[in-house]
Each structure stands twice: as structure tokens, then as C-alpha cells.
Design an enzyme around this catalytic site. Sequence first.
Site, PDB file in Angstrom:
ATOM      1  N   HIS A 135     -11.835  12.152  -0.405  1.00 11.24           N
ATOM      2  CA  HIS A 135     -11.956  10.791   0.125  1.00 11.24           C
ATOM      3  C   HIS A 135     -12.036  10.709   1.649  1.00 11.24           C
ATOM      4  CE1 HIS A 135     -11.421   6.473   0.230  1.00 11.24           C
ATOM      5  NE2 HIS A 135     -10.294   6.572   0.888  1.00 11.24           N
ATOM      6  N   GLU A 172      -6.722   1.663  -3.638  1.00 18.29           N
ATOM      7  CA  GLU A 172      -5.261   1.709  -3.753  1.00 18.29           C
ATOM      8  C   GLU A 172      -4.697   0.294  -3.886  1.00 18.29           C
ATOM      9  OE1 GLU A 172      -3.443   4.757  -1.323  1.00 18.29           O
ATOM     10  OE2 GLU A 172      -2.077   3.265  -0.522  1.00 18.29           O
ATOM     11  N   GLN A 180      -8.096  14.650   2.534  1.00 18.41           N
ATOM     12  CA  GLN A 180      -7.408  13.754   1.602  1.00 18.41           C
ATOM     13  C   GLN A 180      -8.137  13.636   0.267  1.00 18.41           C
ATOM     14  OE1 GLN A 180      -6.761   9.231   2.331  1.00 18.41           O
ATOM     15  NE2 GLN A 180      -4.789  10.256   2.489  1.00 18.41           N
ATOM     16  N   ARG A 227      -0.550   9.268  -0.608  1.00 16.05           N
ATOM     17  CA  ARG A 227      -1.661   9.736  -1.453  1.00 16.05           C
ATOM     18  C   ARG A 227      -1.552  11.209  -1.827  1.00 16.05           C
ATOM     19  NH1 ARG A 227      -6.635   6.439   1.467  1.00 16.05           N
ATOM     20  NH2 ARG A 227      -6.095   4.459   0.476  1.00 16.05           N
ATOM     21  N   PHE A 244       0.855  -1.185   0.000  1.00 16.72           N
ATOM     22  CA  PHE A 244       0.000   0.000   0.000  1.00 16.72           C
ATOM     23  C   PHE A 244       0.892   1.236   0.000  1.00 16.72           C
ATOM     24  CE2 PHE A 244      -4.639   0.785   0.796  1.00 16.72           C
ATOM     25  CZ  PHE A 244      -5.111  -0.383   0.218  1.00 16.72           C
ATOM     26  N   LEU A 267     -14.621   5.266  -5.892  1.00 20.05           N
ATOM     27  CA  LEU A 267     -13.252   4.879  -5.561  1.00 20.05           C
ATOM     28  C   LEU A 267     -12.798   3.626  -6.305  1.00 20.05           C
ATOM     29  CD1 LEU A 267     -10.921   5.564  -3.406  1.00 20.05           C
ATOM     30  CD2 LEU A 267     -11.664   3.423  -2.395  1.00 20.05           C
ATOM     31  N   HIS A 277      -8.013  11.256  -2.840  1.00 18.33           N
ATOM     32  CA  HIS A 277      -7.481   9.937  -3.195  1.00 18.33           C
ATOM     33  C   HIS A 277      -7.068   9.967  -4.665  1.00 18.33           C
ATOM     34  CE1 HIS A 277      -7.341   5.630  -3.944  1.00 18.33           C
ATOM     35  NE2 HIS A 277      -7.491   5.397  -2.651  1.00 18.33           N
ATOM     36  N   ARG A 329      -3.192  10.793   5.608  1.00 19.03           N
ATOM     37  CA  ARG A 329      -3.366   9.423   6.109  1.00 19.03           C
ATOM     38  C   ARG A 329      -2.800   8.422   5.112  1.00 19.03           C
ATOM     39  NH1 ARG A 329      -7.124   5.291   5.104  1.00 19.03           N
ATOM     40  NH2 ARG A 329      -8.632   6.550   3.952  1.00 19.03           N
TER      41      ARG A 329
HETATM   42  C1  LIG Z   1     -14.801   3.671  -0.805  1.00 19.10           C
HETATM   43  C2  LIG Z   1     -13.921   3.714   0.409  1.00 19.10           C
HETATM   44  C3  LIG Z   1     -12.988   2.712   0.635  1.00 19.10           C
HETATM   45  C4  LIG Z   1     -12.173   2.741   1.760  1.00 19.10           C
HETATM   46  N1  LIG Z   1     -11.259   1.748   1.952  1.00 19.10           N
HETATM   47  C5  LIG Z   1     -10.479   1.756   3.058  1.00 19.10           C
HETATM   48  C6  LIG Z   1      -9.545   0.718   3.287  1.00 19.10           C
HETATM   49  O1  LIG Z   1      -9.424  -0.222   2.521  1.00 19.10           O
HETATM   50  N2  LIG Z   1      -8.792   0.789   4.393  1.00 19.10           N
HETATM   51  C7  LIG Z   1      -8.882   1.808   5.302  1.00 19.10           C
HETATM   52  O2  LIG Z   1      -8.164   1.814   6.291  1.00 19.10           O
HETATM   53  N3  LIG Z   1      -9.794   2.796   5.120  1.00 19.10           N
HETATM   54  C8  LIG Z   1     -10.586   2.790   4.030  1.00 19.10           C
HETATM   55  N4  LIG Z   1     -11.505   3.788   3.849  1.00 19.10           N
HETATM   56  C9  LIG Z   1     -11.771   4.743   4.942  1.00 19.10           C
HETATM   57  C10 LIG Z   1     -12.639   4.065   6.004  1.00 19.10           C
HETATM   58  O3  LIG Z   1     -13.561   3.205   5.383  1.00 19.10           O
HETATM   59  C11 LIG Z   1     -13.406   5.033   6.877  1.00 19.10           C
HETATM   60  O4  LIG Z   1     -12.569   6.065   7.302  1.00 19.10           O
HETATM   61  C12 LIG Z   1     -13.940   4.308   8.113  1.00 19.10           C
HETATM   62  O5  LIG Z   1     -14.650   3.161   7.730  1.00 19.10           O
HETATM   63  C13 LIG Z   1     -14.810   5.211   8.959  1.00 19.10           C
HETATM   64  O6  LIG Z   1     -15.394   4.416   9.967  1.00 19.10           O
HETATM   65  P1  LIG Z   1     -16.179   5.046  11.181  1.00 19.10           P
HETATM   66  O7  LIG Z   1     -16.578   3.928  12.079  1.00 19.10           O
HETATM   67  O8  LIG Z   1     -15.404   6.154  11.768  1.00 19.10           O
HETATM   68  O9  LIG Z   1     -17.466   5.712  10.521  1.00 19.10           O
HETATM   69  P2  LIG Z   1     -18.624   5.135   9.562  1.00 19.10           P
HETATM   70  O10 LIG Z   1     -18.372   3.783   9.080  1.00 19.10           O
HETATM   71  O11 LIG Z   1     -18.838   6.225   8.571  1.00 19.10           O
HETATM   72  O12 LIG Z   1     -19.858   5.062  10.529  1.00 19.10           O
HETATM   73  C14 LIG Z   1     -20.514   6.213  10.997  1.00 19.10           C
HETATM   74  C15 LIG Z   1     -21.720   5.779  11.781  1.00 19.10           C
HETATM   75  O13 LIG Z   1     -22.291   6.910  12.410  1.00 19.10           O
HETATM   76  C16 LIG Z   1     -23.702   6.902  12.218  1.00 19.10           C
HETATM   77  N5  LIG Z   1     -24.173   8.297  12.278  1.00 19.10           N
HETATM   78  C17 LIG Z   1     -23.655   9.380  11.650  1.00 19.10           C
HETATM   79  N6  LIG Z   1     -24.367  10.477  11.982  1.00 19.10           N
HETATM   80  C18 LIG Z   1     -25.345  10.072  12.835  1.00 19.10           C
HETATM   81  C19 LIG Z   1     -26.396  10.736  13.518  1.00 19.10           C
HETATM   82  N7  LIG Z   1     -26.623  12.059  13.396  1.00 19.10           N
HETATM   83  N8  LIG Z   1     -27.193   9.997  14.306  1.00 19.10           N
HETATM   84  C20 LIG Z   1     -27.012   8.655  14.445  1.00 19.10           C
HETATM   85  N9  LIG Z   1     -26.038   7.991  13.810  1.00 19.10           N
HETATM   86  C21 LIG Z   1     -25.205   8.693  13.028  1.00 19.10           C
HETATM   87  C22 LIG Z   1     -23.882   6.252  10.869  1.00 19.10           C
HETATM   88  O14 LIG Z   1     -25.175   5.735  10.724  1.00 19.10           O
HETATM   89  C23 LIG Z   1     -22.828   5.150  10.953  1.00 19.10           C
HETATM   90  O15 LIG Z   1     -23.334   4.047  11.648  1.00 19.10           O
HETATM   91  C24 LIG Z   1     -12.303   3.792   2.701  1.00 19.10           C
HETATM   92  C25 LIG Z   1     -13.235   4.802   2.480  1.00 19.10           C
HETATM   93  C26 LIG Z   1     -14.026   4.774   1.321  1.00 19.10           C
HETATM   94  C27 LIG Z   1     -14.950   5.903   1.079  1.00 19.10           C
END
Ligand SMILES: Cc1cc2nc3c(=O)[nH]c(=O)nc-3n(C[C@H](O)[C@H](O)[C@H](O)COP(=O)(O)OP(=O)(O)OC[C@H]3O[C@@H](n4cnc5c(N)ncnc54)[C@H](O)[C@@H]3O)c2cc1C
Length: 564
Positions: free
Chosen positions: A342, A244, A229, A275, A113, A241, A231, A377
Site C-alpha cells: 500500500h 481503514e 506498508q 497497520r 483510525f 483497497l 494494508h 505509517r
Molecule cells: C487507495 C488509497 C487510499 C488512500 N487513502 C488515504 C487516506 O485516506 N489518508 C491518507 O492519509 N493517505 C491515504 N493514502 C495514501 C495517500 O493517498 C498517498 O500517500 C498520497 O496521496 C501521495 O501523494 P503525493 O502528492 O505524494 O503523490 P501522488 O498523489 O502520487 O502524486 C504524484 C505526482 O507526481 C507525478 N509524477 C510522478 N512521476 C513523474 C514524472 N516522471 N514526471 C512528471 N510527473 C511525475 C504524477 O503525475 C502525480 O501528479 C491512500 C493511498 C491509496 C493507494
Amino acid sequence: MPSHDVLIIGAGLAGQRAALAAAQAGVTVAIMSKVHPVRSHSVAAAGGINAAVSVTDDWRSHAYDTVKGSDFLGDQDAIEVMCSEAPAEVMHLEHIGVTFHRNDDGLLDLRAFGGASVKRTAYVADITGQAILHVLYEQLMKHSDTVDRYEEWFTTSLILDDEGTCTGCVARNIRTGDMEVFTAKNVILASGGAGQIWKPSTNALICTADGITQAYRAGVPLMDMEMIQYHPTTLLENGFLITEGARGEGAHLLNSEGERFMEKYAPNKMELASRDVVSRAEQTEINEGRGVGEDGAGIYLDITVVPKKRTLEALREIVNIGKDFAGVDITKEPILIRPGQHYIMGGVKTDVDGATPVPGLYAAGEVACVSVHGGNRLGANSLLDTLIFGRRSGEHAAERAKSMTMPTNDRTQLLKDEAEIKEIIGRPKTGRRVSEIKDELGTVMNRYVAVFRDEAGLQHAHEVVRRLKEEAKSAYIDDQGTVFNQDVLGAIELGYMLDAAECCVVAALERKESRGAQFRTDFPERNDDEWQKHINTSINGDDVPTIHYSPVTITQWQPEERKY
Ligand SMILES: Cc1cc2nc3c(=O)[nH]c(=O)nc-3n(C[C@H](O)[C@H](O)[C@H](O)COP(=O)(O)OP(=O)(O)OC[C@H]3O[C@@H](n4cnc5c(N)ncnc54)[C@H](O)[C@@H]3O)c2cc1C
């Protein structure tokens, strides 16, 4: 009135990991999400998760790569915590059922990566987030006697008592429109990022900065908000997306001359530089007329150089994305990509246990900024961040809860939020539509708060955001009902996005240097003497946010010139 020892807002990877840790610590837990938990944005994570699990690797090497990737803005104490705890976390995931790819010797397979000095990314094809999220959800079921799930509930505000301690939240049941006060000894924000501020973005429609702004409005500083960021590989047409992982498997980037131009910008790491470096290189090629596609606005990502069998096995989702969203068979021809918004490195300022400066309030995952990513990141470090700091917040909040009595809340905030919703629903259709304002915000941010920035563009973006904030006060919606009224939630989300966007712009204006994802064409050099510090933004009534600084923690790696 529901009450719990630990209330977690967000059920992506950070939230579910926090819930599991808190439940295992023996306290009562609530986990709330505005969508069904397995539809959280984490489900989209594709390429993998970093951990120095190989016998030839060392967590210190992972930490150094992360510090360098951050352009020496990441806090090294937090980076040490994340990287040293990573191997055990990934093995834990394996043990609870995540089916990571294995190599021919039966060991965890690791892929290359960006910005990593060795292969250290564990993966499940290109559906790693989905694989982990489903296993965590399943694990939480084991604790159904102590974990209450509030699925499709929307948090509207945090509640603070007279001493400024967080004691719960107000939320709306999306299905019925009923509002409720939730009381908790501790609240963990795990509500994800803010990608919808930009248009387009790789992020899901639910990534609307809710938690970032709720904490900001509760008085918590937001840190590193200028660090956004882009991407390097998002589809030219729509910003989807392409992981990577594709470059990790060997794919090339080519300009209109057919050159692997990364040779000029990062001769040692080529397509696998960090990135920010790759996105800037692509944008430079495009700006200098060596782009491809319509208006020369794209770059070719050539995955045909990866053996077809390997592509079909390890990159199967992007095979589908290529076909469905660009009409391209990536095993046969290059696909058009460009840099696209991203991830947000900044967010709610926390310590290494997820605690914010507001007692009783924690944050973990993309909503938070413990600063492990600093200015940029590394790919596959976000899943790790969500899990390490999700777990640590869950454990810490559970311990804190054990020595506390349950606070009490009245209905003051609920009545305020109810009145606000009523006012939005009742607005005459004389202002602008919520969706129009959101579109303008996204377009302006993607133009001026993107890969390259300058004073004039940022000033313009700030003026637009200030105007949109005013216009949002009278923006109207169509749905006047109570059941599944996503329209009214959209109006509330717009408010969250505008506040967070202003912090991004103000911080980007403040940082008069180029570091990580912030490249100022008017200040093109990194300037450690003046700017090796975090920029924090705090709420200042309706006025422009207040700026203050905090030091970057350096433990063992002194700043040096960053070359790939
Ligand atoms: C397409 C894509 C691919 C990616 N691939 C990778 C990867 O391979 N490796 C890596 O390390 N990172 C990757 N990332 C980044 C990573 O996926 C995210 O940064 C990470 O999953 C965020 O997780 P989280 O638990 O912080 O939030 P999220 O998964 O976004 O969860 C947020 C939660 O909060 C809840 N929520 C939000 N607002 C409210 C509200 N007002 N009331 C109640 N609930 C609410 C939502 O319903 C959800 O359950 C990728 C990102 C994208 C976009």
C-alpha cells in the site's frame, strides 16, 4: 528554455500544496505532471486526514500515537512539526472549500483510525483525497499568472551543475514526444510513491518510483527503504483497497472459525491497532490455516455490523468497489480481504523544510522521507504529511529563490536522455518484454519483501532484482512512435522501479531485527541497542547500493515496548 523560480515535479497533494505556497510567496512557479493533475494518485485517498482539531484532543497525543505507530523509528522533531501544524492546515482546507463531514452540532466530524488514541480523522465520506485535490487545483487557478502548468509532461532526469546544485530537469512532452530543458532556482520533487514495484498493489499505475530514483541517481540518499506498508484490507482477488475507515466505523475481522482474532494480537485496540500489527495478525491466521476463501488465503471483513445508513453515507465508494470488483454487497455480507502492498515509508531523505542534501533540490509527500512514519505509517497521516511538508517545501524554496539569480543549463542531459529513448525504441525484439520484467519484479517482491521476511528470501529477491536490471537493458517495447508513446515511458519507469526495489531489498537485508513493517522471522525481536537507527542507501555506480546509517531524533518519547 522555460525557467522558473520554483519547479515542482508532481501535481498530487504534495505538489499542488507546494505550488500554492510558493505562488503565495510571490515567486514564479511551474508544476509538472505525467498525468492530468487531478488524476494524480492522491485522488484515490479515501478515509481521511488526521489532526488534533477536537477541543478534547491535543497535538502531543497525535504526535505520541505517531511515534508509537512508527515503532520508535520516526524522527520526533519532524513528527512534532507535522502534528502541531495539522489543526491549522485542516482548518485552512476547510476555509478554502473542502467539504469535510460535520456532526449534528455542526462541528467537524472525526472518525476512528488505526493506532489513534482518540477519534481524530477528518473526512469527506470515503473520497477525502479527491475532495482536497480538486479544491487545491481550483485554488491554483487563482495564480495562473505566476504558475505555469505542464500537464502530461514526463520528467526523465534532474539536472545538476558542476557544483552539485540542482538547476532543473529534462522532460518529455507526452503528447508530442518533444524533449525540453527546464531551468529552475529550486526543484521540488513531489512525484509520489513506488507501489508498482509490488504486484498487486493498491497504488495507481503511475506510482513507479520516478522521483525516488531520480534523486538517488543524483546522489541523494534514500532512507528507511525497507519499511513497506502492507494494508490490512485489500480485496483478495485484485488488491483494491477497502479503506481503514470501514474498521473505523466498526467493521470486524473474522477468521474461518468466525473469531474476531484481533483479540489475541491487540486486545485493547482490536481491529484498530496499527497497520503492521493487523496485517501480521491476518497473515498469521492465514499461514496457520484459519484463513477463508479459496486456498484459505483471505480473511473476512464484516461491514454488516455498521448500520446500513451510515455505510451508505460514509463508506459509499467501498459499497461500489465491493459490488463492482468483488460482486459483494458489503451492507449484506462480509467481504474477502487480505494484507496488500500500500505505501512506502522510506524515500528521499529530507529535513523538515523538505530540503535534501543536494542544494536546490527538495522533496515532499510519498516520494520523501522526512521520517514522520518511521517503521509504520498511521492511517490518515499521509495526506497530512503531503500537505504539511508540501507547504513547507514550497515556502522554503520560494524564500531561497528570492536571493538567487537564475542558473543556466546547457543541453547535455537532454541529449543523453533523447539518445536513451531512441535506443529503447530501436531495440530488436530479442530480449524480454518490459511488461514481463515488471510482472516478475512485482511477484518476487510480493513474495519475499512483504509482511514476513527472512535472509534467504531477501537474498533470493536481491538476486532476481540484479538479474532483472541486466535484462531491462535490452527489454523491448512495441510502440515506435512519438505521440503518447506510453510504451517507452514504461521502459524508463521500469528502470526507476528496479533501482528503488534494490534499495528496499538491500535495506531489508541490512536490518537484522523486527520493527514496524519489517518483520524478520529470523530476527523476530526489536533490537534498540543495535538497530534504533535509520538505514540509508546511496548510489554506487552500477554496483549494489552503499549502506550508511543516521541517528533517529528523539525529543520527548523514549522507546518503549509497543502494545495495542
Ligand atoms: C487507495 C488509497 C487510499 C488512500 N487513502 C488515504 C487516506 O485516506 N489518508 C491518507 O492519509 N493517505 C491515504 N493514502 C495514501 C495517500 O493517498 C498517498 O500517500 C498520497 O496521496 C501521495 O501523494 P503525493 O502528492 O505524494 O503523490 P501522488 O498523489 O502520487 O502524486 C504524484 C505526482 O507526481 C507525478 N509524477 C510522478 N512521476 C513523474 C514524472 N516522471 N514526471 C512528471 N510527473 C511525475 C504524477 O503525475 C502525480 O501528479 C491512500 C493511498 C491509496 C493507494
